[in-house]
Write a protein that holds these residues in place. Structure first.
Motif, PDB file in Angstrom:
ATOM      1  N   GLN A 126       0.800  -1.213   0.000  1.00  0.00           N
ATOM      2  CA  GLN A 126       0.000   0.000   0.000  1.00  0.00           C
ATOM      3  C   GLN A 126       0.837   1.270   0.000  1.00  0.00           C
ATOM      4  O   GLN A 126       0.420   2.291  -0.531  1.00  0.00           O
ATOM      5  N   GLN A 127       2.021   1.242   0.612  1.00  0.00           N
ATOM      6  CA  GLN A 127       2.874   2.441   0.631  1.00  0.00           C
ATOM      7  C   GLN A 127       4.341   2.039   0.766  1.00  0.00           C
ATOM      8  O   GLN A 127       4.656   0.972   1.266  1.00  0.00           O
ATOM      9  N   TRP A 128       5.228   2.935   0.331  1.00  0.00           N
ATOM     10  CA  TRP A 128       6.672   2.711   0.382  1.00  0.00           C
ATOM     11  C   TRP A 128       7.345   3.839   1.157  1.00  0.00           C
ATOM     12  O   TRP A 128       6.860   4.966   1.149  1.00  0.00           O
ATOM     13  N   GLN A 129       8.464   3.531   1.779  1.00  0.00           N
ATOM     14  CA  GLN A 129       9.277   4.542   2.455  1.00  0.00           C
ATOM     15  C   GLN A 129      10.616   4.626   1.722  1.00  0.00           C
ATOM     16  O   GLN A 129      11.283   3.604   1.520  1.00  0.00           O
ATOM     17  N   ASP A 130      10.998   5.841   1.323  1.00  0.00           N
ATOM     18  CA  ASP A 130      12.233   6.057   0.573  1.00  0.00           C
ATOM     19  C   ASP A 130      13.416   6.138   1.522  1.00  0.00           C
ATOM     20  O   ASP A 130      13.419   6.900   2.481  1.00  0.00           O
ATOM     21  N   HIS A 131      14.465   5.334   1.252  1.00  0.00           N
ATOM     22  CA  HIS A 131      15.689   5.353   2.050  1.00  0.00           C
ATOM     23  C   HIS A 131      16.869   5.904   1.255  1.00  0.00           C
ATOM     24  O   HIS A 131      18.006   5.831   1.704  1.00  0.00           O
ATOM     25  N   GLY A 132      16.614   6.421   0.082  1.00  0.00           N
ATOM     26  CA  GLY A 132      17.677   6.969  -0.762  1.00  0.00           C
ATOM     27  C   GLY A 132      18.383   5.878  -1.545  1.00  0.00           C
ATOM     28  O   GLY A 132      18.242   4.690  -1.276  1.00  0.00           O
ATOM     29  N   ASN A 133      19.152   6.290  -2.540  1.00  0.00           N
ATOM     30  CA  ASN A 133      19.901   5.375  -3.408  1.00  0.00           C
ATOM     31  C   ASN A 133      19.012   4.356  -4.098  1.00  0.00           C
ATOM     32  O   ASN A 133      19.438   3.244  -4.402  1.00  0.00           O
ATOM     33  N   GLY A 134      17.759   4.688  -4.315  1.00  0.00           N
ATOM     34  CA  GLY A 134      16.852   3.784  -5.023  1.00  0.00           C
ATOM     35  C   GLY A 134      16.369   2.610  -4.205  1.00  0.00           C
ATOM     36  O   GLY A 134      15.916   1.616  -4.761  1.00  0.00           O
ATOM     37  N   ILE A 135      16.444   2.688  -2.884  1.00  0.00           N
ATOM     38  CA  ILE A 135      15.988   1.601  -2.018  1.00  0.00           C
ATOM     39  C   ILE A 135      14.757   2.067  -1.261  1.00  0.00           C
ATOM     40  O   ILE A 135      14.762   3.105  -0.609  1.00  0.00           O
ATOM     41  N   TYR A 136      13.696   1.287  -1.369  1.00  0.00           N
ATOM     42  CA  TYR A 136      12.431   1.582  -0.706  1.00  0.00           C
ATOM     43  C   TYR A 136      12.060   0.384   0.159  1.00  0.00           C
ATOM     44  O   TYR A 136      12.297  -0.767  -0.215  1.00  0.00           O
ATOM     45  N   THR A 137      11.479   0.655   1.326  1.00  0.00           N
ATOM     46  CA  THR A 137      11.030  -0.416   2.212  1.00  0.00           C
ATOM     47  C   THR A 137       9.565  -0.225   2.549  1.00  0.00           C
ATOM     48  O   THR A 137       9.010   0.866   2.415  1.00  0.00           O
ATOM     49  N   SER A 138       8.979  -1.325   3.003  1.00  0.00           N
ATOM     50  CA  SER A 138       7.580  -1.300   3.396  1.00  0.00           C
ATOM     51  C   SER A 138       7.319  -2.502   4.289  1.00  0.00           C
ATOM     52  O   SER A 138       8.193  -3.355   4.467  1.00  0.00           O
ATOM     53  N   ARG A 139       6.129  -2.563   4.844  1.00  0.00           N
ATOM     54  CA  ARG A 139       5.650  -3.735   5.578  1.00  0.00           C
ATOM     55  C   ARG A 139       4.317  -4.113   4.982  1.00  0.00           C
ATOM     56  O   ARG A 139       3.493  -3.262   4.679  1.00  0.00           O
TER      57      ARG A 139
END
Length: 144
Positions: free
Chosen positions: A94-107
């Motif tokens: 449903q949503q992503w969190q941006d961590h920079g350098n093209g890496i996104y995390t979610s649960r």
């Protein structure tokens, strides 16, 4: 007992040992030993028997090693769908969190539990994704 019969008897023992190992490499050694038995059958000296047995066994072993039945490179189990049933399955994010350098995390909920997800080098828009690897308790996904 003649020399060639001893070669054949020892070859039979090597074939029996191969049945316990489950590889084909001892069979290749046995082929070399049978070549030594053939040379012994024609009455050629013991030195040549051993040289022929060693050469035929070595070349047969090398040929097996280079074939598709030889050693295989170790696969990465975290990306192998034959090892991990989750690879190739779809998951909704449903949503992503941006961590920079093209890496996104979610649960996200997957198989009745919350999992950490990671998306690498792709646009992070909510939607359906495919699991391409499992690294510990983190699912690596790619867009569907």
């Amino acid at each position: 007992m003649s020399v060639w019969m001893m070669w054949v008897a020892v070859t039979g023992l090597v074939v029996m040992l191969e049945l316990f190992t489950g590889t084909f490499y001892l069979l290749m050694v046995a082929l070399g030993m049978m070549a030594g038995a053939l040379v012994a059958f024609f009455g050629i000296s013991l030195e040549w028997q051993m040289i022929v047995a060693a050469l035929v066994g070595a070349f047969a072993t090398l040929a097996l090693h280079k074939s598709k039945y030889g050693w295989r490179e170790a696969k990465n189990a975290s990306r192998d769908p034959n090892v991990n049933m989750d690879i190739g399955q779809s998951i909704h994010v449903q949503q992503w969190q941006d961590h920079g350098n093209g890496i996104y995390t979610s649960r996200a909920m997957y198989r009745g539990a919350m999992w950490d997800l990671e998306l690498r080098h792709s646009a992070a828009v909510p939607g359906n994704f495919v699991i391409e690897a499992v690294e510990g308790s983190r699912l690596i996904v790619r867009p569907l």
